[in-house]
Design a protein around this motif. Structure first.
Motif, mmCIF file in Angstrom:
data_model
loop_
_atom_site.group_PDB
_atom_site.id
_atom_site.type_symbol
_atom_site.label_atom_id
_atom_site.label_comp_id
_atom_site.label_asym_id
_atom_site.label_seq_id
_atom_site.Cartn_x
_atom_site.Cartn_y
_atom_site.Cartn_z
ATOM 1 N N ASP A 30 0.812 -1.218 0.000
ATOM 2 C CA ASP A 30 0.000 0.000 0.000
ATOM 3 C C ASP A 30 0.848 1.273 0.000
ATOM 4 N N GLY A 31 1.926 1.278 -0.800
ATOM 5 C CA GLY A 31 2.759 2.460 -0.934
ATOM 6 C C GLY A 31 3.766 2.662 0.183
ATOM 7 N N THR A 32 3.889 1.701 1.088
ATOM 8 C CA THR A 32 4.858 1.785 2.183
ATOM 9 C C THR A 32 5.949 0.749 1.979
ATOM 10 N N ALA A 33 7.201 1.203 2.050
ATOM 11 C CA ALA A 33 8.347 0.287 1.957
ATOM 12 C C ALA A 33 8.613 -0.294 3.337
ATOM 13 N N TYR A 34 8.856 -1.595 3.382
ATOM 14 C CA TYR A 34 9.242 -2.272 4.622
ATOM 15 C C TYR A 34 10.700 -2.676 4.494
ATOM 16 N N VAL A 35 11.502 -2.206 5.453
ATOM 17 C CA VAL A 35 12.952 -2.300 5.369
ATOM 18 C C VAL A 35 13.504 -3.311 6.361
ATOM 19 N N ASP A 36 14.438 -4.135 5.874
ATOM 20 C CA ASP A 36 15.238 -5.000 6.734
ATOM 21 C C ASP A 36 16.467 -4.171 7.079
ATOM 22 N N PRO A 37 16.567 -3.689 8.341
ATOM 23 C CA PRO A 37 17.650 -2.762 8.674
ATOM 24 C C PRO A 37 19.007 -3.435 8.773
ATOM 25 N N SER A 38 20.021 -2.672 8.444
ATOM 26 C CA SER A 38 21.400 -3.098 8.617
ATOM 27 C C SER A 38 21.684 -3.185 10.109
ATOM 28 N N GLU A 39 22.488 -4.128 10.506
ATOM 29 C CA GLU A 39 22.815 -4.295 11.926
ATOM 30 C C GLU A 39 23.633 -3.131 12.463
ATOM 31 N N GLU A 40 24.260 -2.365 11.586
ATOM 32 C CA GLU A 40 25.132 -1.279 12.011
ATOM 33 C C GLU A 40 24.397 0.009 12.375
ATOM 34 N N ILE A 41 23.135 0.157 11.999
ATOM 35 C CA ILE A 41 22.476 1.439 12.271
ATOM 36 C C ILE A 41 22.224 1.589 13.765
ATOM 37 N N LYS A 46 17.107 4.810 14.336
ATOM 38 C CA LYS A 46 15.889 4.009 14.452
ATOM 39 C C LYS A 46 14.784 4.801 15.138
ATOM 40 N N THR A 47 15.143 5.555 16.175
ATOM 41 C CA THR A 47 14.153 6.359 16.893
ATOM 42 C C THR A 47 13.581 7.446 15.984
ATOM 43 N N ARG A 48 14.454 8.145 15.229
ATOM 44 C CA ARG A 48 13.973 9.194 14.324
ATOM 45 C C ARG A 48 13.042 8.639 13.257
ATOM 46 N N LEU A 49 13.291 7.386 12.845
ATOM 47 C CA LEU A 49 12.442 6.749 11.843
ATOM 48 C C LEU A 49 11.205 6.105 12.453
ATOM 49 N N GLY A 50 11.117 6.130 13.793
ATOM 50 C CA GLY A 50 9.974 5.532 14.467
ATOM 51 C C GLY A 50 10.038 4.012 14.518
ATOM 52 N N TRP A 51 11.251 3.446 14.438
ATOM 53 C CA TRP A 51 11.423 1.999 14.399
ATOM 54 C C TRP A 51 11.573 1.367 15.764
ATOM 55 N N GLY A 52 11.748 2.150 16.801
ATOM 56 C CA GLY A 52 11.876 1.581 18.142
ATOM 57 C C GLY A 52 13.197 0.867 18.343
ATOM 58 N N ARG A 53 13.291 0.166 19.471
ATOM 59 C CA ARG A 53 14.547 -0.487 19.839
ATOM 60 C C ARG A 53 14.476 -2.004 19.767
ATOM 61 N N ASP A 54 13.354 -2.539 19.366
ATOM 62 C CA ASP A 54 13.233 -3.998 19.321
ATOM 63 C C ASP A 54 13.963 -4.564 18.110
ATOM 64 N N THR A 55 13.875 -5.851 17.920
ATOM 65 C CA THR A 55 14.638 -6.514 16.865
ATOM 66 C C THR A 55 13.720 -7.118 15.804
ATOM 67 N N GLU A 56 12.742 -6.358 15.374
ATOM 68 C CA GLU A 56 11.879 -6.845 14.300
ATOM 69 C C GLU A 56 12.707 -7.062 13.042
ATOM 70 N N SER A 57 12.208 -7.906 12.162
ATOM 71 C CA SER A 57 12.965 -8.197 10.945
ATOM 72 C C SER A 57 12.719 -7.170 9.847
ATOM 73 N N ARG A 58 11.637 -6.416 9.929
ATOM 74 C CA ARG A 58 11.371 -5.381 8.933
ATOM 75 C C ARG A 58 10.570 -4.260 9.574
ATOM 76 N N TYR A 59 10.823 -3.064 9.103
ATOM 77 C CA TYR A 59 10.183 -1.872 9.651
ATOM 78 C C TYR A 59 9.604 -1.039 8.521
ATOM 79 N N PRO A 60 8.462 -0.376 8.755
ATOM 80 C CA PRO A 60 7.920 0.515 7.726
ATOM 81 C C PRO A 60 8.763 1.780 7.625
ATOM 82 N N LEU A 61 9.009 2.205 6.405
ATOM 83 C CA LEU A 61 9.747 3.444 6.159
ATOM 84 C C LEU A 61 8.724 4.540 5.885
ATOM 85 N N ARG A 62 8.691 5.522 6.780
ATOM 86 C CA ARG A 62 7.732 6.619 6.618
ATOM 87 C C ARG A 62 8.027 7.376 5.336
ATOM 88 N N ASN A 63 6.994 7.663 4.570
ATOM 89 C CA ASN A 63 7.180 8.369 3.301
ATOM 90 C C ASN A 63 7.762 9.762 3.497
#
Length: 80
Positions: A30-41, A46-63
């Motif tokens: 639905d127009g949202t990219a879901y990202v598998d983050p690099s372990e180095e970030i 993550k906080t600025r992107l709203g991804w939190g501190r957990d270890t999910e395998s993919r996160y939505p990238l805010r447009n």
């Protein structure tokens, strides 16, 4: 508002404003990219992107975080 994301953007690298890879687009829904983050970030990005501190395998990238979409990558806006 950021660039529109389409299914063709799947598999692209996501790059911060300094040229560092922060992850790979694993899926687009639905127009949202879901990202598998690099372990180095770091947690701050993550906080600025709203991804939190957990270890999910993919996160939505805010447009609104997207500055540019090219044939090769998705580049974040300067403030990210």
């Amino acid at each position: 508002m950021g660039e529109e994301i389409t299914i063709e953007d799947g598999g692209k690298r996501v790059i911060d404003s300094n040229g560092n890879e922060i992850g790979i687009v694993m899926d687009v829904e639905d127009g949202t990219a879901y990202v598998d983050p690099s372990e180095e970030i770091g947690g701050e990005l993550k906080t600025r992107l709203g991804w939190g501190r957990d270890t999910e395998s993919r996160y939505p990238l805010r447009n609104d975080a997207i500055g540019e979409v090219t044939d090769e990558e998705i580049r974040l806006r300067e403030e990210y």
